[in-house]
Scaffold this motif. Structure first.
Motif, short mmCIF file in Angstrom:
data_model
loop_
_atom_site.label_atom_id
_atom_site.label_comp_id
_atom_site.label_asym_id
_atom_site.label_seq_id
_atom_site.Cartn_x
_atom_site.Cartn_y
_atom_site.Cartn_z
N PHE A 1 7.16 -13.81 27.67
CA PHE A 1 8.58 -13.57 27.09
C PHE A 1 8.40 -13.49 25.37
O PHE A 1 7.27 -13.99 24.91
CB PHE A 1 9.32 -14.51 27.26
CG PHE A 1 9.02 -16.02 26.92
CD1 PHE A 1 9.35 -16.48 25.74
CD2 PHE A 1 8.31 -16.81 27.42
CE1 PHE A 1 9.18 -17.74 25.24
CE2 PHE A 1 7.90 -17.99 27.28
CZ PHE A 1 8.40 -18.38 26.13
N GLY A 2 9.00 -12.80 24.60
CA GLY A 2 9.10 -12.58 23.21
C GLY A 2 9.58 -13.76 22.65
O GLY A 2 10.78 -14.08 22.99
N ALA A 3 8.91 -14.53 21.90
CA ALA A 3 9.29 -16.03 21.42
C ALA A 3 9.92 -15.74 19.99
O ALA A 3 10.88 -16.60 19.66
CB ALA A 3 8.06 -16.78 21.33
N ALA A 4 9.40 -14.82 19.52
CA ALA A 4 9.95 -14.66 18.22
C ALA A 4 9.31 -13.41 17.67
O ALA A 4 8.51 -12.65 18.20
CB ALA A 4 9.37 -15.73 16.91
N PRO A 5 9.85 -12.50 16.54
CA PRO A 5 9.15 -11.30 16.17
C PRO A 5 7.89 -11.54 16.01
O PRO A 5 7.29 -12.39 15.30
CB PRO A 5 10.05 -10.99 14.86
CG PRO A 5 11.34 -11.51 15.16
CD PRO A 5 11.10 -12.91 15.78
N GLY A 6 6.97 -10.46 16.69
CA GLY A 6 5.70 -10.85 16.52
C GLY A 6 4.93 -11.79 17.37
O GLY A 6 3.61 -11.89 17.11
N LEU A 7 5.37 -12.55 18.04
CA LEU A 7 4.90 -13.65 18.85
C LEU A 7 5.33 -13.67 20.28
O LEU A 7 6.30 -13.59 20.69
CB LEU A 7 5.37 -14.96 18.15
CG LEU A 7 4.93 -16.09 18.85
CD1 LEU A 7 3.38 -16.34 18.60
CD2 LEU A 7 5.39 -17.76 18.48
N ARG A 8 4.72 -13.57 21.27
CA ARG A 8 4.36 -13.58 22.69
C ARG A 8 3.89 -14.71 23.38
O ARG A 8 2.98 -15.45 22.76
CB ARG A 8 4.23 -12.32 23.24
CG ARG A 8 4.38 -12.34 24.76
CD ARG A 8 4.29 -10.86 25.02
NE ARG A 8 5.29 -9.72 24.48
CZ ARG A 8 6.55 -10.01 24.60
NH1 ARG A 8 7.08 -10.41 25.68
NH2 ARG A 8 7.37 -9.05 23.79
N VAL A 9 4.72 -15.55 24.39
CA VAL A 9 4.03 -16.49 25.11
C VAL A 9 3.83 -16.07 26.55
O VAL A 9 4.68 -15.38 27.20
CB VAL A 9 5.01 -17.66 25.26
CG1 VAL A 9 4.73 -18.89 26.02
CG2 VAL A 9 5.25 -18.28 23.70
N VAL A 10 2.86 -16.11 26.99
CA VAL A 10 2.32 -16.00 28.39
C VAL A 10 2.09 -17.37 29.22
O VAL A 10 1.48 -18.12 28.82
CB VAL A 10 1.00 -15.17 28.60
CG1 VAL A 10 0.87 -14.77 29.91
CG2 VAL A 10 1.31 -13.78 27.74
N VAL A 11 3.08 -17.37 30.48
CA VAL A 11 2.82 -18.22 31.51
C VAL A 11 1.84 -17.96 32.51
O VAL A 11 2.24 -17.05 33.16
CB VAL A 11 4.08 -18.92 31.80
CG1 VAL A 11 3.99 -20.00 32.85
CG2 VAL A 11 4.92 -19.34 30.77
N LEU A 12 0.92 -18.68 32.70
CA LEU A 12 -0.23 -18.21 33.91
C LEU A 12 -0.10 -19.28 34.77
O LEU A 12 0.31 -20.38 34.77
CB LEU A 12 -1.51 -18.15 33.29
CG LEU A 12 -1.93 -17.46 32.23
CD1 LEU A 12 -3.40 -17.39 32.05
CD2 LEU A 12 -1.65 -15.84 32.87
N ASP A 13 -0.38 -18.73 36.19
CA ASP A 13 -0.18 -19.74 37.25
C ASP A 13 -1.67 -20.08 37.47
O ASP A 13 -2.50 -19.31 38.31
CB ASP A 13 0.30 -18.93 38.44
CG ASP A 13 0.70 -19.61 39.76
OD1 ASP A 13 -0.17 -20.73 39.89
OD2 ASP A 13 1.29 -19.35 40.48
N ALA A 14 -2.15 -21.17 37.51
CA ALA A 14 -3.44 -21.64 37.85
C ALA A 14 -3.81 -22.06 39.08
O ALA A 14 -4.96 -22.23 39.50
CB ALA A 14 -3.93 -22.85 36.66
N TYR A 15 -3.20 -22.16 39.72
CA TYR A 15 -3.04 -22.42 41.34
C TYR A 15 -2.61 -21.13 42.15
O TYR A 15 -2.32 -21.29 43.38
CB TYR A 15 -2.05 -23.44 41.64
CG TYR A 15 -2.91 -24.92 41.07
CD1 TYR A 15 -3.45 -25.48 41.69
CD2 TYR A 15 -2.26 -25.24 39.69
CE1 TYR A 15 -4.12 -26.60 41.25
CE2 TYR A 15 -2.88 -26.39 39.27
CZ TYR A 15 -3.79 -27.02 39.95
OH TYR A 15 -4.46 -28.15 39.49
N ASP A 16 -2.65 -20.05 41.61
CA ASP A 16 -2.41 -18.70 42.35
C ASP A 16 -3.53 -18.51 43.40
O ASP A 16 -3.02 -18.24 44.61
CB ASP A 16 -2.72 -17.34 41.27
CG ASP A 16 -2.39 -16.23 41.80
OD1 ASP A 16 -1.93 -16.17 43.02
OD2 ASP A 16 -2.74 -15.31 41.15
N VAL A 17 -4.57 -19.06 42.99
CA VAL A 17 -5.55 -19.13 44.43
C VAL A 17 -5.81 -20.72 44.44
O VAL A 17 -6.53 -21.38 43.54
CB VAL A 17 -6.96 -18.28 44.09
CG1 VAL A 17 -7.95 -18.52 45.07
CG2 VAL A 17 -6.80 -16.95 43.80
N SER A 18 -5.52 -21.08 45.49
CA SER A 18 -5.42 -22.62 45.73
C SER A 18 -5.12 -22.95 47.12
O SER A 18 -4.45 -22.16 47.83
CB SER A 18 -4.51 -23.51 44.92
OG SER A 18 -4.31 -24.57 45.19
#
Length: 311
Positions: A129-146
């Protein structure tokens, strides 16, 4: 500005100890420490834009006591007064309590309004998601392979178990004893190729749009911001994606309750937050990160130290 907190691991249970028996865990007090963090965040000026909850918000004890849904409701109720989006990473303890499908139907699996979904065709708790102009946050799934959270015998479970048993020959798959790569234990996980390809495309777009990117996931991905046991299984693959782009400024993780930090060879800050669950009642472990044009400033509370991170 946004809030960060990790490893609350709330349970309505008497204090206990970690698997080694040497580290005290304050199961009931963790909820009060979360409430104190929320009160401090609400007093912030200017108001926070959002909070990143870095995973393990409830403890595996809840599953054994049949209290998973109740514990999750109490944690979410404690966060509700913030009245700003809270982004939840999935950790091993969420997956001790819920299947992936069940977790996806709770508020812990919700993708906030305006967030772009993760890899197509794969059930994965990843988005950006866009957190602010020029700043993005990415959420990763570290248990995608688990092996956690998927039904025994399912293709997803078989794939992860085959990978884990190829690296870990111990009878107890949660034991790193004698392993050349001690991160290959059952309470960790990794990133699928589908998620890594999607991540690469997200960062490519951020490069083109001249955005700065903050990434969050439950498991650390740099050995200098973790101990050898707490890393994501294929952390090198995630690092390789990040280092092939110039936009990522910080990777935020939990899981290692002592916390950790490093600035890597590509100028990316790796910040592993201290765990609330092992924080004595008279202290705390959370922070507020203020993002500027050329730096991030962490204002830590309790066990979490202040830090200035230039980029």
């Amino acid at each position: 500005a946004f809030g960060v907190i990790a490893d609350i691991q709330y349970a309505d249970a008497e204090d206990g100890y970690d698997y080694s028996g040497g580290r005290r865990r304050y199961y009931r007090q963790s909820l009060r420490l979360l409430q104190d963090a929320v009160a401090a965040w609400r007093a912030e000026g200017p108001p926070l834009a959002f909070v990143l909850q870095l995973g393990d918000c409830i403890d595996g004890l809840n599953a054994r006591a049949g209290q998973a849904e109740r514990a999750a409701r109490r944690v979410l109720a404690a966060l509700a007064p913030l009245a700003v989006p809270v982004h939840h990473a999935w950790g091993n303890h969420e997956l001790y309590n819920f299947s992936r499908q069940s977790l996806a139907r709770t508020a812990l699996g919700a993708r906030p309004a305006g967030a772009a979904p993760g890899p197509p065709g794969r059930e994965c708790h990843a988005y950006h998601f866009g957190a602010a102009p020029g700043l993005r946050v990415v959420v990763l799934d570290a248990y995608d392979v688990s092996v956690l959270g998927s039904e025994a015998g399912s293709p997803r479970h078989r794939e992860a178990l085959r990978l884990l048993r190829g690296k870990n020959h111990n009878e107890d798959l949660n034991s790193p004893a004698g392993l050349e790569e001690p991160r290959f234990v059952e309470f960790n996980g990794g990133f699928s190729q589908a998620q890594l390809d999607w991540f690469d495309e997200v960062l490519k777009l951020s490069d083109e749009n001249q955005e700065k990117v903050i990434v969050m996931g439950h498991l650390p991905i740099h050995p200098d911001a973790s101990d050898p046991v707490s890393l994501a299984w294929n952390y090198e693959d995630a690092l390789s994606v990040i280092h092939s782009h110039g936009c990522v400024i910080c990777f935020l993780a939990g899981h290692l309750h002592d916390g950790g930090y490093c600035l890597d060879s590509h100028g990316v800050h790796h910040l592993t937050l201290e765990g609330v669950i092992e924080t004595p009642p008279e202290s705390n472990a959370f922070g507020t990160i203020y993002v500027y044009e050329d730096k991030m400033v962490l204002k830590g509370r309790g066990r979490t130290s202040d830090k200035v991170m230039h980029f």
